[in-house]
Design a protein around this motif. Structure first.
Motif, PDB file in Angstrom:
ATOM      1  N   LEU A 115       0.812  -1.222   0.000  1.00 61.14           N
ATOM      2  CA  LEU A 115       0.000   0.000   0.000  1.00 61.14           C
ATOM      3  C   LEU A 115       0.847   1.274   0.000  1.00 61.14           C
ATOM      4  O   LEU A 115       0.461   2.298   0.561  1.00 61.14           O
ATOM      5  N   LYS A 116       2.009   1.205  -0.658  1.00 64.55           N
ATOM      6  CA  LYS A 116       2.867   2.384  -0.761  1.00 64.55           C
ATOM      7  C   LYS A 116       2.461   3.156  -2.012  1.00 64.55           C
ATOM      8  O   LYS A 116       3.164   3.191  -3.030  1.00 64.55           O
ATOM      9  N   TRP A 117       1.276   3.795  -1.925  1.00 66.98           N
ATOM     10  CA  TRP A 117       0.650   4.402  -3.083  1.00 66.98           C
ATOM     11  C   TRP A 117       1.476   5.541  -3.678  1.00 66.98           C
ATOM     12  O   TRP A 117       1.622   5.618  -4.913  1.00 66.98           O
ATOM     13  N   PHE A 118       1.988   6.425  -2.851  1.00 63.93           N
ATOM     14  CA  PHE A 118       2.716   7.591  -3.370  1.00 63.93           C
ATOM     15  C   PHE A 118       3.969   7.148  -4.127  1.00 63.93           C
ATOM     16  O   PHE A 118       4.243   7.616  -5.235  1.00 63.93           O
ATOM     17  N   GLN A 119       4.723   6.243  -3.518  1.00 64.81           N
ATOM     18  CA  GLN A 119       5.948   5.764  -4.157  1.00 64.81           C
ATOM     19  C   GLN A 119       5.624   5.027  -5.460  1.00 64.81           C
ATOM     20  O   GLN A 119       6.314   5.195  -6.478  1.00 64.81           O
ATOM     21  N   LEU A 120       4.555   4.215  -5.421  1.00 63.38           N
ATOM     22  CA  LEU A 120       4.161   3.472  -6.620  1.00 63.38           C
ATOM     23  C   LEU A 120       3.750   4.435  -7.731  1.00 63.38           C
ATOM     24  O   LEU A 120       4.159   4.262  -8.895  1.00 63.38           O
ATOM     25  N   TYR A 121       2.931   5.435  -7.409  1.00 63.64           N
ATOM     26  CA  TYR A 121       2.473   6.384  -8.427  1.00 63.64           C
ATOM     27  C   TYR A 121       3.657   7.127  -9.042  1.00 63.64           C
ATOM     28  O   TYR A 121       3.738   7.312 -10.267  1.00 63.64           O
ATOM     29  N   HIS A 122       4.590   7.550  -8.200  1.00 58.57           N
ATOM     30  CA  HIS A 122       5.774   8.278  -8.676  1.00 58.57           C
ATOM     31  C   HIS A 122       6.590   7.407  -9.626  1.00 58.57           C
ATOM     32  O   HIS A 122       6.979   7.845 -10.726  1.00 58.57           O
ATOM     33  N   GLU A 123       6.850   6.181  -9.220  1.00 53.88           N
ATOM     34  CA  GLU A 123       7.639   5.263 -10.044  1.00 53.88           C
ATOM     35  C   GLU A 123       6.905   4.925 -11.341  1.00 53.88           C
ATOM     36  O   GLU A 123       7.495   4.890 -12.426  1.00 53.88           O
ATOM     37  N   LEU A 124       5.625   4.647 -11.216  1.00 60.63           N
ATOM     38  CA  LEU A 124       4.823   4.261 -12.374  1.00 60.63           C
ATOM     39  C   LEU A 124       4.796   5.371 -13.421  1.00 60.63           C
ATOM     40  O   LEU A 124       4.892   5.110 -14.634  1.00 60.63           O
ATOM     41  N   ASN A 125       4.693   6.572 -12.971  1.00 59.09           N
ATOM     42  CA  ASN A 125       4.662   7.726 -13.876  1.00 59.09           C
ATOM     43  C   ASN A 125       5.974   7.846 -14.653  1.00 59.09           C
ATOM     44  O   ASN A 125       5.973   8.052 -15.879  1.00 59.09           O
ATOM     45  N   LEU A 126       7.089   7.705 -13.954  1.00 59.83           N
ATOM     46  CA  LEU A 126       8.399   7.805 -14.607  1.00 59.83           C
ATOM     47  C   LEU A 126       8.640   6.639 -15.564  1.00 59.83           C
ATOM     48  O   LEU A 126       9.139   6.823 -16.683  1.00 59.83           O
ATOM     49  N   TYR A 127       8.267   5.438 -15.129  1.00 63.69           N
ATOM     50  CA  TYR A 127       8.480   4.260 -15.977  1.00 63.69           C
ATOM     51  C   TYR A 127       7.631   4.343 -17.239  1.00 63.69           C
ATOM     52  O   TYR A 127       8.082   3.996 -18.338  1.00 63.69           O
ATOM     53  N   SER A 128       6.395   4.820 -17.097  1.00 67.89           N
ATOM     54  CA  SER A 128       5.508   4.981 -18.238  1.00 67.89           C
ATOM     55  C   SER A 128       6.119   5.919 -19.279  1.00 67.89           C
ATOM     56  O   SER A 128       6.076   5.645 -20.486  1.00 67.89           O
ATOM     57  N   LYS A 129       6.705   6.999 -18.825  1.00 68.70           N
ATOM     58  CA  LYS A 129       7.353   7.940 -19.749  1.00 68.70           C
ATOM     59  C   LYS A 129       8.592   7.321 -20.390  1.00 68.70           C
ATOM     60  O   LYS A 129       8.851   7.525 -21.583  1.00 68.70           O
ATOM     61  N   ASN A 130       9.351   6.563 -19.602  1.00 67.85           N
ATOM     62  CA  ASN A 130      10.597   5.975 -20.118  1.00 67.85           C
ATOM     63  C   ASN A 130      10.354   4.977 -21.241  1.00 67.85           C
ATOM     64  O   ASN A 130      11.127   4.904 -22.199  1.00 67.85           O
ATOM     65  N   VAL A 159      22.264  -5.771  -1.560  1.00 72.44           N
ATOM     66  CA  VAL A 159      21.849  -4.418  -1.955  1.00 72.44           C
ATOM     67  C   VAL A 159      20.335  -4.271  -1.782  1.00 72.44           C
ATOM     68  O   VAL A 159      19.569  -5.138  -2.209  1.00 72.44           O
ATOM     69  N   PRO A 160      19.852  -3.198  -1.185  1.00 71.12           N
ATOM     70  CA  PRO A 160      18.404  -2.987  -1.023  1.00 71.12           C
ATOM     71  C   PRO A 160      17.692  -2.933  -2.373  1.00 71.12           C
ATOM     72  O   PRO A 160      18.237  -2.423  -3.356  1.00 71.12           O
ATOM     73  N   GLU A 161      16.464  -3.446  -2.411  1.00 72.21           N
ATOM     74  CA  GLU A 161      15.736  -3.559  -3.674  1.00 72.21           C
ATOM     75  C   GLU A 161      15.502  -2.204  -4.344  1.00 72.21           C
ATOM     76  O   GLU A 161      15.458  -2.114  -5.575  1.00 72.21           O
ATOM     77  N   GLN A 162      15.357  -1.146  -3.563  1.00 76.17           N
ATOM     78  CA  GLN A 162      15.084   0.157  -4.159  1.00 76.17           C
ATOM     79  C   GLN A 162      16.270   0.696  -4.954  1.00 76.17           C
ATOM     80  O   GLN A 162      16.120   1.664  -5.717  1.00 76.17           O
ATOM     81  N   GLN A 163      17.452   0.069  -4.801  1.00 79.71           N
ATOM     82  CA  GLN A 163      18.584   0.454  -5.638  1.00 79.71           C
ATOM     83  C   GLN A 163      18.489  -0.174  -7.032  1.00 79.71           C
ATOM     84  O   GLN A 163      19.101   0.316  -7.981  1.00 79.71           O
ATOM     85  N   TYR A 164      17.719  -1.229  -7.140  1.00 73.49           N
ATOM     86  CA  TYR A 164      17.619  -1.944  -8.417  1.00 73.49           C
ATOM     87  C   TYR A 164      16.500  -1.414  -9.305  1.00 73.49           C
ATOM     88  O   TYR A 164      16.557  -1.556 -10.528  1.00 73.49           O
ATOM     89  N   VAL A 165      15.460  -0.858  -8.711  1.00 71.66           N
ATOM     90  CA  VAL A 165      14.388  -0.207  -9.479  1.00 71.66           C
ATOM     91  C   VAL A 165      14.246   1.199  -8.910  1.00 71.66           C
ATOM     92  O   VAL A 165      13.842   1.372  -7.757  1.00 71.66           O
ATOM     93  N   ARG A 166      14.582   2.177  -9.732  1.00 66.33           N
ATOM     94  CA  ARG A 166      14.688   3.538  -9.183  1.00 66.33           C
ATOM     95  C   ARG A 166      14.405   4.561 -10.279  1.00 66.33           C
ATOM     96  O   ARG A 166      14.934   4.465 -11.383  1.00 66.33           O
ATOM     97  N   LYS A 167      13.526   5.503  -9.984  1.00 69.78           N
ATOM     98  CA  LYS A 167      13.215   6.597 -10.903  1.00 69.78           C
ATOM     99  C   LYS A 167      12.781   6.090 -12.279  1.00 69.78           C
ATOM    100  O   LYS A 167      13.229   6.588 -13.322  1.00 69.78           O
ATOM    101  N   GLY A 168      11.948   5.042 -12.258  1.00 70.21           N
ATOM    102  CA  GLY A 168      11.413   4.525 -13.505  1.00 70.21           C
ATOM    103  C   GLY A 168      12.394   3.726 -14.330  1.00 70.21           C
ATOM    104  O   GLY A 168      12.176   3.494 -15.521  1.00 70.21           O
ATOM    105  N   LEU A 169      13.465   3.280 -13.718  1.00 71.93           N
ATOM    106  CA  LEU A 169      14.479   2.473 -14.404  1.00 71.93           C
ATOM    107  C   LEU A 169      14.509   1.074 -13.814  1.00 71.93           C
ATOM    108  O   LEU A 169      14.689   0.914 -12.601  1.00 71.93           O
ATOM    109  N   ASP A 170      14.332   0.069 -14.645  1.00 67.48           N
ATOM    110  CA  ASP A 170      14.625  -1.282 -14.193  1.00 67.48           C
ATOM    111  C   ASP A 170      16.144  -1.476 -14.265  1.00 67.48           C
ATOM    112  O   ASP A 170      16.855  -0.710 -14.915  1.00 67.48           O
TER     113      ASP A 170
END
Length: 645
Positions: free
Chosen positions: A405-420, A533-544
């Motif tokens: 239920l980390k909605w804000f983080q998900l929305y932010h990431e989803l938006n960037l990934y969609s653009k990428n 390495v923490p998972e957030q280092q592997y998926v970050r700012k819309g980058l897999d």
């Protein structure tokens, strides 16, 4: 660097040296720089040596340490030499010349059965401890080098290859039906859930991450290496993670360049092999050496039928990497006369068992052949990279955010990934929900959705109880379940049967062509770092695969480093290559259907239905069609069984 062999008697009977000579004679099919043996009353050790590293030139192997009363034969390249020099207190004057087998022997003398835990590299070895009257051996954590053995309670015989063992008069050649049943029933590319088993009933293999000990008439095996993802490192910034990555990965690459021959690399247009080649080329420049890359490309006339997100011919991407990195002599090889069909007999001879990776056999073997002709001693690759350096499954990570239920983080990431990737957020979110709630989507699947065809004969399956056994071990025999990438990765490092396939074919090709396949993405230190390495280092700012993309800035061109839209695919022209011999291929499949011996193990109805679908023409898109794939597997098994009997 060698094929090793040996015999040890668990009782007081003396060794028959002729049996040792028989095995060494069988190893003559492989090229060698030297062949040596050593024996005592109870032990015979042999080594069919290929000198790859500078220290191995003229090495005495098997080697007997008179002071410590220890003898060793080893197939090994050790990568953490400097660390061992310090821990073993080896004088600086001896460090340059000491061999890897001596380092293993000294490690055993200091740490005993714990010694494999201290070794980083690719190895299989056996040590005779004369004082304890004990035989001790080990295989590296991922089984990069093979080690087979036979024991009957009276003696043990071991070897890097299987056929030398089968040449011994006291070993019967019998088919392991349980192994064969699992090979046929498992849809994915590993062969059996038993990491000790082989296709031969009387021949076992030492599993990856295991050592073997024989003392007082008893044989024991124990696992010495396991992995955990629980402990995560916490650094202060993204930059510190990137610096740590470059240091650890760079060290892994550097340690694998140790050869007195030329250095080569398999290079595709992606991140993994590109990263390996980039770091290697930069390091070799310091020694005024060039990196020689070998890249498979489809034959002329092949039209790419794959999805727009896939690239069958990666030549332009590879050239982009080569031009950016520099210090690379690049070669593009299409192996016009080769195909998955033409390579079956020779691959069976090399592999010594049935295999499933037929899509890649023609170009993998072809690259080894070319590398040998050009004096390559080490051939780098990035095969394990998907699970280590380029980890970062974006949809699975977003599914975790959704479930937490980390909605804000998900929305932010989803938006960037969609653009990428230029795809609507709604389409991405549909896939994320499937990943987050697989059970629900499994129930919503139509009843006629895909299931992998069952190619094993029903009676043979009942006889071996294989389907029940695989179900108990959580193997999806239908290949239809939605599985989290995190679960798949966890199994990759927990279940040893995943390692055996790559270890087997790389060892056998290595021996055949006298060069070593080396993978820095599979380095023990790299794996432990990547798992921490923490998972957030592997998926970050819309980058897999964010960590490797960020860390290779300046090492790889941006069109490769930041490419999110396409990936290369090897072997897409396999059926196109087979077109001239399609009739011969179909004819042999029909012959299989009338063979009573083969009919006892294969589901002939499934085979006949698959033949009916593809027999009219060799359509290139069949290369990844499940009917074509099962027919190739059946053909490979059939050829093996015919040669077996």
């Amino acid at each position: 660097m060698s094929a090793i062999a040996g015999i040890f008697h668990l009782n007081d009977e003396p060794i028959n040296l002729e049996h040792g000579k028989i095995m060494m004679k069988e190893l003559e099919k492989y090229p060698a720089d030297d062949v040596q043996t050593w024996h005592s009353d109870k032990v015979f050790l042999g080594c069919h040596a290929q000198w790859i590293t500078p220290e191995s030139i003229g090495e005495k192997l098997p080697y007997y340490d008179q002071e410590r009363k220890l003898a060793i034969t080893a197939d090994a390249i050790i990568d953490n030499r400097e660390e061992l020099f310090e821990k073993l207190q080896i004088k600086k004057s001896k460090q340059e010349s000491i061999t890897d087998s001596e380092l293993i022997l000294l490690s055993y003398d200091k740490w005993g059965e714990d010694s494999p835990k201290y070794l980083v590299g690719d190895f299989a070895f056996m040590i005779w401890d004369e004082r304890k009257r004990k035989l001790f051996g080990a295989r590296d954590f991922s089984g990069s080098r093979t080690l087979y053995y036979f024991t009957n309670g009276k003696q043990i015989s071991f070897c890097t290859a299987i056929k030398p063992l089968l040449s011994l008069p006291y070993i019967d050649k019998k088919l392991n039906e349980q192994w064969l049943a699992e090979f046929l029933a498992i849809p994915v590319n590993f062969e059996s859930t038993n990491p000790s088993a082989t296709i031969y009933k009387n021949i076992n293999q030492l599993p990856p991450s295991h050592y073997i000990s024989l003392i007082n008439g008893e044989v024991s095996l124990s696992r010495y290496c396991t992995f955990t993802e629980d402990k995560k490192i916490k650094l202060n910034s993204d930059q510190e993670y990137e610096e740590a990555f470059r240091y650890i990965f760079g060290s892994a690459v550097k340690s694998r360049l140790r050869t007195h021959h030329k250095v080569g690399a398999q290079l595709s247009g992606g991140l993994d092999s590109g990263s390996v080649s980039s770091f290697a080329a930069k390091e070799l420049r310091k020694e005024n050496k060039r990196l020689h890359t070998f890249s498979y490309v489809p034959v002329d006339g092949f039209i790419d039928f794959t999805h727009k997100s896939r690239i069958a011919n990666e030549k332009s991407n590879i050239q982009s990497t080569v031009q950016f990195v520099g210090n690379i002599s690049d070669q593009y090889l299409s192996f016009e006369e080769k195909s998955p069909f033409t390579e079956i007999d020779e691959t069976l001879d090399i592999h010594e068992m049935p295999y499933k990776f037929f899509e890649n056999t023609f170009w993998l073997k072809g690259i080894y052949e070319q590398a040998q002709k050009q004096g390559i001693g080490v051939l780098l690759n990035g095969q394990r990279g998907n699970w280590t350096i380029s980890w970062g499954p974006v949809l699975d990570y977003y599914a975790i955010l959704l479930k937490k239920l980390k909605w804000f983080q998900l929305y932010h990431e989803l938006n960037l990934y969609s653009k990428n990737i230029a795809v609507k957020k709604s389409r991405i979110m549909t896939e994320v929900r499937k990943k987050a709630f697989p059970s629900l989507y499994q129930l919503l699947k139509p009843k006629d959705s895909f299931h992998f065809p069952m190619i094993i004969n029903n009676e043979f399956a009942r006889k071996t109880n294989v389907l029940e056994n695989l179900h108990e071990q959580g193997i999806d025999i239908s290949a239809s379940q939605i599985t989290s990438a995190y679960e798949v990765r966890k199994r990759q490092f927990e279940q040893l049967y995943y390692w055996n396939t790559t270890g087997t074919y790389s060892s056998k090709l290595s021996l055949r062509y006298s060069l070593w396949d080396r993978d820095p993405t599979n380095d023990l230190r790299v794996i432990r770092f990547c798992l921490s390495v923490p998972e957030q280092q592997y998926v970050r700012k819309g980058l897999d695969r964010s960590l490797v993309r960020r860390s290779t800035q300046g090492y790889l061109p941006d069109d490769i480093r930041l490419n999110l839209k396409t990936r290369g695919v090897q072997g897409a022209d396999g059926v196109h290559r087979m077109a001239p011999m399609w009739g011969q291929f179909i004819k042999e499949l029909h012959e299989i259907c009338s063979d009573p011996i083969i009919g006892e193990i294969l589901n002939l109805k499934v085979i006949k239905d698959a033949i009916k679908k593809i027999e009219k023409e060799a359509r290139p898109e069949y290369a990844f069609d499940f009917d074509f794939r099962i027919l190739m597997r059946c053909l490979i098994v059939s050829r093996f069984i015919k040669n077996f009997t």
